[in-house]
Design a protein around this motif. Sequence first.
Motif, PDB file in Angstrom:
ATOM      1  N   GLY A  80      14.367  44.522  66.749  1.00 14.74           N
ATOM      2  CA  GLY A  80      14.097  44.945  65.284  1.00 14.74           C
ATOM      3  C   GLY A  80      15.323  44.795  64.627  1.00 14.74           C
ATOM      4  N   GLY A  81      16.370  45.476  65.194  1.00 15.72           N
ATOM      5  CA  GLY A  81      17.591  45.452  64.420  1.00 15.72           C
ATOM      6  C   GLY A  81      17.623  46.815  63.387  1.00 15.72           C
ATOM      7  N   GLY A  82      18.650  47.168  63.039  1.00 16.91           N
ATOM      8  CA  GLY A  82      18.822  48.025  61.976  1.00 16.91           C
ATOM      9  C   GLY A  82      19.071  47.494  60.598  1.00 16.91           C
ATOM     10  N   VAL A  83      18.119  47.734  59.728  1.00 19.01           N
ATOM     11  CA  VAL A  83      18.436  46.935  58.372  1.00 19.01           C
ATOM     12  C   VAL A  83      19.810  47.325  57.466  1.00 19.01           C
ATOM     13  CG1 VAL A  83      17.415  46.756  55.994  1.00 19.01           C
ATOM     14  CG2 VAL A  83      16.024  46.747  58.010  1.00 19.01           C
ATOM     15  N   ILE A  84      19.785  48.858  57.515  1.00 24.70           N
ATOM     16  CA  ILE A  84      20.980  49.403  56.548  1.00 24.70           C
ATOM     17  C   ILE A  84      22.541  48.842  57.524  1.00 24.70           C
ATOM     18  CG2 ILE A  84      22.019  51.438  55.680  1.00 24.70           C
ATOM     19  CD1 ILE A  84      19.358  52.441  55.240  1.00 24.70           C
ATOM     20  N   PHE A  85      22.319  49.072  58.914  1.00 24.82           N
ATOM     21  CA  PHE A  85      23.353  48.992  59.663  1.00 24.82           C
ATOM     22  C   PHE A  85      24.093  47.688  59.616  1.00 24.82           C
ATOM     23  CE2 PHE A  85      25.643  49.495  63.729  1.00 24.82           C
ATOM     24  CZ  PHE A  85      26.189  50.961  63.439  1.00 24.82           C
ATOM     25  N   GLU A  86      22.974  46.745  59.858  1.00 20.99           N
ATOM     26  CA  GLU A  86      23.565  45.367  59.974  1.00 20.99           C
ATOM     27  C   GLU A  86      24.000  44.689  58.534  1.00 20.99           C
ATOM     28  OE1 GLU A  86      20.542  42.736  61.651  1.00 20.99           O
ATOM     29  OE2 GLU A  86      20.944  43.625  63.745  1.00 20.99           O
ATOM     30  N   THR A  87      23.523  45.392  57.534  1.00 22.16           N
ATOM     31  CA  THR A  87      23.906  44.912  55.967  1.00 22.16           C
ATOM     32  C   THR A  87      25.037  45.736  55.901  1.00 22.16           C
ATOM     33  OG1 THR A  87      21.450  45.243  55.619  1.00 22.16           O
ATOM     34  CG2 THR A  87      23.324  45.229  53.666  1.00 22.16           C
ATOM     35  N   ILE A  88      25.660  46.902  56.295  1.00 25.60           N
ATOM     36  CA  ILE A  88      26.882  47.490  56.212  1.00 25.60           C
ATOM     37  C   ILE A  88      27.886  46.649  56.717  1.00 25.60           C
ATOM     38  CG2 ILE A  88      28.456  49.197  56.702  1.00 25.60           C
ATOM     39  CD1 ILE A  88      25.899  51.185  56.225  1.00 25.60           C
ATOM     40  N   PHE A  89      27.663  46.302  58.030  1.00 27.45           N
ATOM     41  CA  PHE A  89      28.839  45.695  58.781  1.00 27.45           C
ATOM     42  C   PHE A  89      28.673  43.983  58.785  1.00 27.45           C
ATOM     43  CE2 PHE A  89      29.034  49.562  61.113  1.00 27.45           C
ATOM     44  CZ  PHE A  89      30.389  49.669  61.214  1.00 27.45           C
ATOM     45  N   SER A  90      27.789  43.341  57.714  1.00 26.55           N
ATOM     46  CA  SER A  90      27.520  42.120  57.496  1.00 26.55           C
ATOM     47  C   SER A  90      27.191  41.636  58.905  1.00 26.55           C
ATOM     48  CB  SER A  90      28.724  41.561  56.783  1.00 26.55           C
ATOM     49  OG  SER A  90      28.829  41.888  55.353  1.00 26.55           O
ATOM     50  N   TRP A  91      26.610  42.224  59.706  1.00 28.68           N
ATOM     51  CA  TRP A  91      26.292  41.638  60.867  1.00 28.68           C
ATOM     52  C   TRP A  91      25.065  40.545  60.875  1.00 28.68           C
ATOM     53  CZ3 TRP A  91      28.968  42.498  65.139  1.00 28.68           C
ATOM     54  CH2 TRP A  91      28.526  42.131  66.372  1.00 28.68           C
ATOM     55  N   PRO A  92      25.294  39.425  61.501  1.00 30.74           N
ATOM     56  CA  PRO A  92      24.401  38.396  61.307  1.00 30.74           C
ATOM     57  C   PRO A  92      22.995  38.452  62.251  1.00 30.74           C
ATOM     58  CG  PRO A  92      26.169  37.551  62.727  1.00 30.74           C
ATOM     59  CD  PRO A  92      26.450  38.917  62.241  1.00 30.74           C
ATOM     60  N   GLY A  93      22.325  39.630  62.141  1.00 29.99           N
ATOM     61  CA  GLY A  93      21.169  39.929  62.883  1.00 29.99           C
ATOM     62  C   GLY A  93      19.978  39.783  62.133  1.00 29.99           C
ATOM     63  N   VAL A  94      19.065  40.581  62.679  1.00 37.21           N
ATOM     64  CA  VAL A  94      17.537  40.303  62.155  1.00 37.21           C
ATOM     65  C   VAL A  94      17.384  41.317  61.329  1.00 37.21           C
ATOM     66  CG1 VAL A  94      15.146  40.769  63.200  1.00 37.21           C
ATOM     67  CG2 VAL A  94      16.463  39.490  64.462  1.00 37.21           C
ATOM     68  N   GLY A  95      18.236  42.526  61.505  1.00 38.47           N
ATOM     69  CA  GLY A  95      17.998  43.764  60.512  1.00 38.47           C
ATOM     70  C   GLY A  95      18.505  43.193  59.012  1.00 38.47           C
ATOM     71  N   ARG A  96      19.617  42.218  58.886  1.00 41.48           N
ATOM     72  CA  ARG A  96      20.283  41.750  57.839  1.00 41.48           C
ATOM     73  C   ARG A  96      19.361  40.793  57.395  1.00 41.48           C
ATOM     74  NH1 ARG A  96      25.581  38.455  56.852  1.00 41.48           N
ATOM     75  NH2 ARG A  96      25.967  38.677  54.931  1.00 41.48           N
ATOM     76  N   LEU A  97      18.601  40.055  57.927  1.00 43.83           N
ATOM     77  CA  LEU A  97      17.778  39.078  57.589  1.00 43.83           C
ATOM     78  C   LEU A  97      16.585  39.888  57.060  1.00 43.83           C
ATOM     79  CD1 LEU A  97      16.691  35.981  57.613  1.00 43.83           C
ATOM     80  CD2 LEU A  97      15.749  36.578  59.727  1.00 43.83           C
ATOM     81  N   MET A  98      16.031  40.624  57.421  1.00 46.44           N
ATOM     82  CA  MET A  98      14.996  41.631  56.928  1.00 46.44           C
ATOM     83  C   MET A  98      15.468  41.953  55.426  1.00 46.44           C
ATOM     84  SD  MET A  98      11.879  42.507  57.491  1.00 46.44           S
ATOM     85  CE  MET A  98      10.702  43.851  57.269  1.00 46.44           C
ATOM     86  N   TYR A  99      16.609  42.635  55.343  1.00 46.99           N
ATOM     87  CA  TYR A  99      17.101  42.958  54.177  1.00 46.99           C
ATOM     88  C   TYR A  99      17.180  41.928  52.987  1.00 46.99           C
ATOM     89  CZ  TYR A  99      20.318  44.559  50.227  1.00 46.99           C
ATOM     90  OH  TYR A  99      20.890  44.834  49.108  1.00 46.99           O
ATOM     91  N   GLN A 100      17.681  40.724  53.476  1.00 52.04           N
ATOM     92  CA  GLN A 100      17.569  39.501  52.488  1.00 52.04           C
ATOM     93  C   GLN A 100      16.244  39.220  51.974  1.00 52.04           C
ATOM     94  OE1 GLN A 100      19.821  37.021  54.990  1.00 52.04           O
ATOM     95  NE2 GLN A 100      22.003  37.868  54.339  1.00 52.04           N
ATOM     96  N   ALA A 101      15.109  39.125  53.158  1.00 53.39           N
ATOM     97  CA  ALA A 101      13.839  38.797  52.734  1.00 53.39           C
ATOM     98  C   ALA A 101      13.265  39.864  51.832  1.00 53.39           C
ATOM     99  CB  ALA A 101      13.036  38.642  54.171  1.00 53.39           C
ATOM    100  N   VAL A 102      13.332  41.012  52.177  1.00 52.91           N
ATOM    101  CA  VAL A 102      12.744  41.924  50.774  1.00 52.91           C
ATOM    102  C   VAL A 102      13.376  41.879  49.750  1.00 52.91           C
ATOM    103  CG1 VAL A 102      12.671  44.367  50.494  1.00 52.91           C
ATOM    104  CG2 VAL A 102      12.307  43.643  52.873  1.00 52.91           C
ATOM    105  N   MET A 103      14.743  41.553  49.746  1.00 48.79           N
ATOM    106  CA  MET A 103      15.213  41.348  48.243  1.00 48.79           C
ATOM    107  C   MET A 103      14.537  40.360  47.640  1.00 48.79           C
ATOM    108  SD  MET A 103      17.225  44.003  48.163  1.00 48.79           S
ATOM    109  CE  MET A 103      17.758  43.614  46.461  1.00 48.79           C
ATOM    110  N   ALA A 104      14.203  39.053  48.545  1.00 48.18           N
ATOM    111  CA  ALA A 104      13.796  37.625  47.803  1.00 48.18           C
ATOM    112  C   ALA A 104      12.179  37.710  47.846  1.00 48.18           C
ATOM    113  CB  ALA A 104      14.468  36.806  48.785  1.00 48.18           C
ATOM    114  N   ARG A 105      11.639  38.860  48.444  1.00 43.35           N
ATOM    115  CA  ARG A 105      10.063  39.038  48.217  1.00 43.35           C
ATOM    116  C   ARG A 105       9.572  37.883  49.132  1.00 43.35           C
ATOM    117  NH1 ARG A 105      11.851  42.233  45.158  1.00 43.35           N
ATOM    118  NH2 ARG A 105      10.726  43.118  43.287  1.00 43.35           N
TER     119      ARG A 105
END
Length: 323
Positions: free
Chosen positions: A261-286
């Motif tokens: 599942g990944g960590g949304v905030i964690f991966e976003t802070i480190f710009s980690w190219p994982g599922v958590g950051r993908l989820m954050y980008q998906a939420v921002m784009a609806r």
Amino acid sequence: MLKYILRRIISYIPLLIGITLISFLIMRLSPGGPELMAGFGSADSDPEVREKIVRIYGLDRPLHEQYLKWLGNIVTLDFGVSFQDGRSVSKKIMERLPATILLNVCSLFFIFLIAVPAGVYSAAKPGSFFDRAVTILVFAGFSVPAYWLALIFMDYFGVRLGILPISGLVSSGWDYFSPARKVADVAWHLILPVFISAFTGLASLSRYVRAEMKEVLSMDFITAARARGVGEGDVIWKHAFRNALLPLATLTGLMLPSIIGGGVIFETIFSWPGVGRLMYQAVMARDYPLIMGNGVIVAALTLAGNFIADVSYAYIDPRIRYK
């Protein structure tokens, strides 16, 4: 044992359907939509263009039709296409999975490597200097927000000292590195996120192990084993530790979704190219299909983790399967 496993699998089916229904309704009832992110949400935008976008995505159909169509698709593992770029949701998630799995497996490895021995030793030596030091350390890790600690370490080790990378999985020019240098470069990028994740994650596991071990060590069969002259090491690891494994099995099962599942905030802070950051980008784009697809996968993994924990229970303590 087989009947027990089948009963558990059947009991998860209505639960998974309920999770998909709740995920769908939350996304559909939330404000905004893909047409807003495409720049057609303002009052002076063309209504016909906005309606066309809604119709293309099938958002003008009744909710129950949308849900049944989506549910039918995910049964065949078809999570639809992303609203952002029209690519398959499954492919986008699969592309990000390796980075997330690598990060979380490394974190869990160090969490178990440190937390289990620390919890066992603290329970065997309650009130000692080691026990008190570990208690202070794990509660500090439990209390400090991971994102705050990550920013502090990024500033000190990455910006001021310049000895650790603060973002990404690899350095620029990674494709031209030798195989050994590629491995070293990935390990170098893993140091900060793995340390932060392990430090903030080992508190609960070490406390569970300590509490369960203390309870087991106070039981009569432990006293009897010591009275028979069994060595203290055998008492702790052969007699007490196995009986303290039940909560450990539960926690291990519940940690399974975090691996993927990944960590949304964690991966976003480190710009980690994982599922958590993908989820954050998906939420921002609806991006509804991507959000719901990821949510269903995480929910399924959570149930799989519970299933593994249940089977582990039955294996460790056979009395459970007859209840």
